[in-house]
Design a protein around this motif. Sequence first.
Motif, PDB file in Angstrom:
ATOM      1  N   ALA A  61       0.849  -2.337  -0.167  1.00  0.00           N
ATOM      2  CA  ALA A  61       0.282  -1.080  -0.633  1.00  0.00           C
ATOM      3  C   ALA A  61       1.344  -0.176  -1.244  1.00  0.00           C
ATOM      4  CB  ALA A  61      -0.411  -0.359   0.528  1.00  0.00           C
ATOM      5  N   LYS A  62       2.515  -0.126  -0.626  1.00  0.00           N
ATOM      6  CA  LYS A  62       3.561   0.766  -1.129  1.00  0.00           C
ATOM      7  C   LYS A  62       4.007   0.339  -2.528  1.00  0.00           C
ATOM      8  CE  LYS A  62       7.757   3.185   0.204  1.00  0.00           C
ATOM      9  NZ  LYS A  62       8.724   3.460   1.287  1.00  0.00           N
ATOM     10  N   ALA A  63       4.125  -0.968  -2.745  1.00  0.00           N
ATOM     11  CA  ALA A  63       4.516  -1.460  -4.070  1.00  0.00           C
ATOM     12  C   ALA A  63       3.469  -1.076  -5.113  1.00  0.00           C
ATOM     13  CB  ALA A  63       4.706  -2.971  -4.031  1.00  0.00           C
ATOM     14  N   LYS A  64       2.193  -1.178  -4.761  1.00  0.00           N
ATOM     15  CA  LYS A  64       1.125  -0.823  -5.695  1.00  0.00           C
ATOM     16  C   LYS A  64       1.116   0.684  -5.967  1.00  0.00           C
ATOM     17  CE  LYS A  64      -1.890  -4.686  -4.382  1.00  0.00           C
ATOM     18  NZ  LYS A  64      -3.184  -5.086  -3.778  1.00  0.00           N
ATOM     19  N   LEU A  65       1.367   1.483  -4.944  1.00  0.00           N
ATOM     20  CA  LEU A  65       1.391   2.930  -5.119  1.00  0.00           C
ATOM     21  C   LEU A  65       2.564   3.366  -5.996  1.00  0.00           C
ATOM     22  CD1 LEU A  65       0.412   4.006  -1.504  1.00  0.00           C
ATOM     23  CD2 LEU A  65      -0.853   4.606  -3.576  1.00  0.00           C
ATOM     24  N   GLN A  66       3.688   2.698  -5.838  1.00  0.00           N
ATOM     25  CA  GLN A  66       4.842   3.019  -6.682  1.00  0.00           C
ATOM     26  C   GLN A  66       4.543   2.739  -8.150  1.00  0.00           C
ATOM     27  OE1 GLN A  66       7.735   0.623  -4.588  1.00  0.00           O
ATOM     28  NE2 GLN A  66       8.582   2.390  -3.484  1.00  0.00           N
ATOM     29  N   LYS A  67       3.812   1.656  -8.401  1.00  0.00           N
ATOM     30  CA  LYS A  67       3.420   1.340  -9.775  1.00  0.00           C
ATOM     31  C   LYS A  67       2.452   2.393 -10.311  1.00  0.00           C
ATOM     32  CE  LYS A  67       1.617  -2.405 -12.682  1.00  0.00           C
ATOM     33  NZ  LYS A  67       0.643  -1.562 -13.397  1.00  0.00           N
ATOM     34  N   LEU A  68       1.493   2.805  -9.482  1.00  0.00           N
ATOM     35  CA  LEU A  68       0.544   3.839  -9.900  1.00  0.00           C
ATOM     36  C   LEU A  68       1.268   5.159 -10.166  1.00  0.00           C
ATOM     37  CD1 LEU A  68      -2.385   3.105  -7.410  1.00  0.00           C
ATOM     38  CD2 LEU A  68      -2.404   2.732  -9.877  1.00  0.00           C
TER      39      LEU A  68
END
Length: 299
Positions: A61-68
């Motif tokens: 989730a953290k990796a996806k949030l960083q991309k967002l």
Amino acid sequence: MTFMKRSMIALALAFATTSGAGAQQDEIKWTQTVNVPKGQNMPRDRADILGLELGDTYDEAKAKLQKLASEGIQPKPIGGSAAERMAAKMDGQRSGSPPMREERRVYNLKSPGANSTISASFVQKIELSRELPSANGKISDSIAVYFSAPSSGHQIVGVTRSITYGRDGDQPLMSDTLAQLKKKMQFEPQVINAGSMKYRFQFNDGKPYAPSNPSVTSCLSSYGLDHAAGLKQVNQTGDCDALLEMSVQTGISSNHASILFFTLSDNDRTKTNLTADFAFLSDYVQKLQQDTRGAPPKL
């Protein structure tokens, strides 16, 4: 000994601070005991918001949030004199503060008669606030992701998203947004008028489900639960295993949205994971009691 009785021993002093001379505090060592697979309560092609999927781990989730976060308008450092910086802040400019914020859940566990406290902590929520460019300026977009504890895989159990359209020209048609949502969810939503319009896609045993008389309270989200006593209230009817809701605040017309609020919640995952989490904490304290002993005195 039942789980609820054990939880009373281990968790009665959750959030309490230690006091008294000689009190010690140790950090718990998490061990995963449960792993609910993705797609169990809602089909995986429908169980996400912006790619943040129910069952994702904290790292995923953290990796996806960083991309967002990188897709949003990046704040510029505010320079100039102190007066210019203050004026810029009052004008709504940010000084480069990070768009993501983590919130930790901390339990301070103490068993009766013990002189030490065990701290159990984990990241329970990550919030992302970003601004998206639009033809008329920018749009505010806020996302919150909720996790269970590491003993159940530190998994996403709920996601919320709020989109605020500051300018009339940015407001989408509610009918267009709803059409996209129906295409993704592949069935018709429950429509609930309770001041603001609410559209609910409910799942039971992994399949679309609609009760005969839906209401605001007939299927509630449970991702924010943080105490064992509340587990019995999760999905009490047994037919609200997971849900996606969209609430709408209308704008310049009854078909325009000034604010859209989405809620994705896996109630069955929440109940399974948190039951395992609280049991793990209780068992951890009991095992520590059993394994801790000094040498008997010389008699």
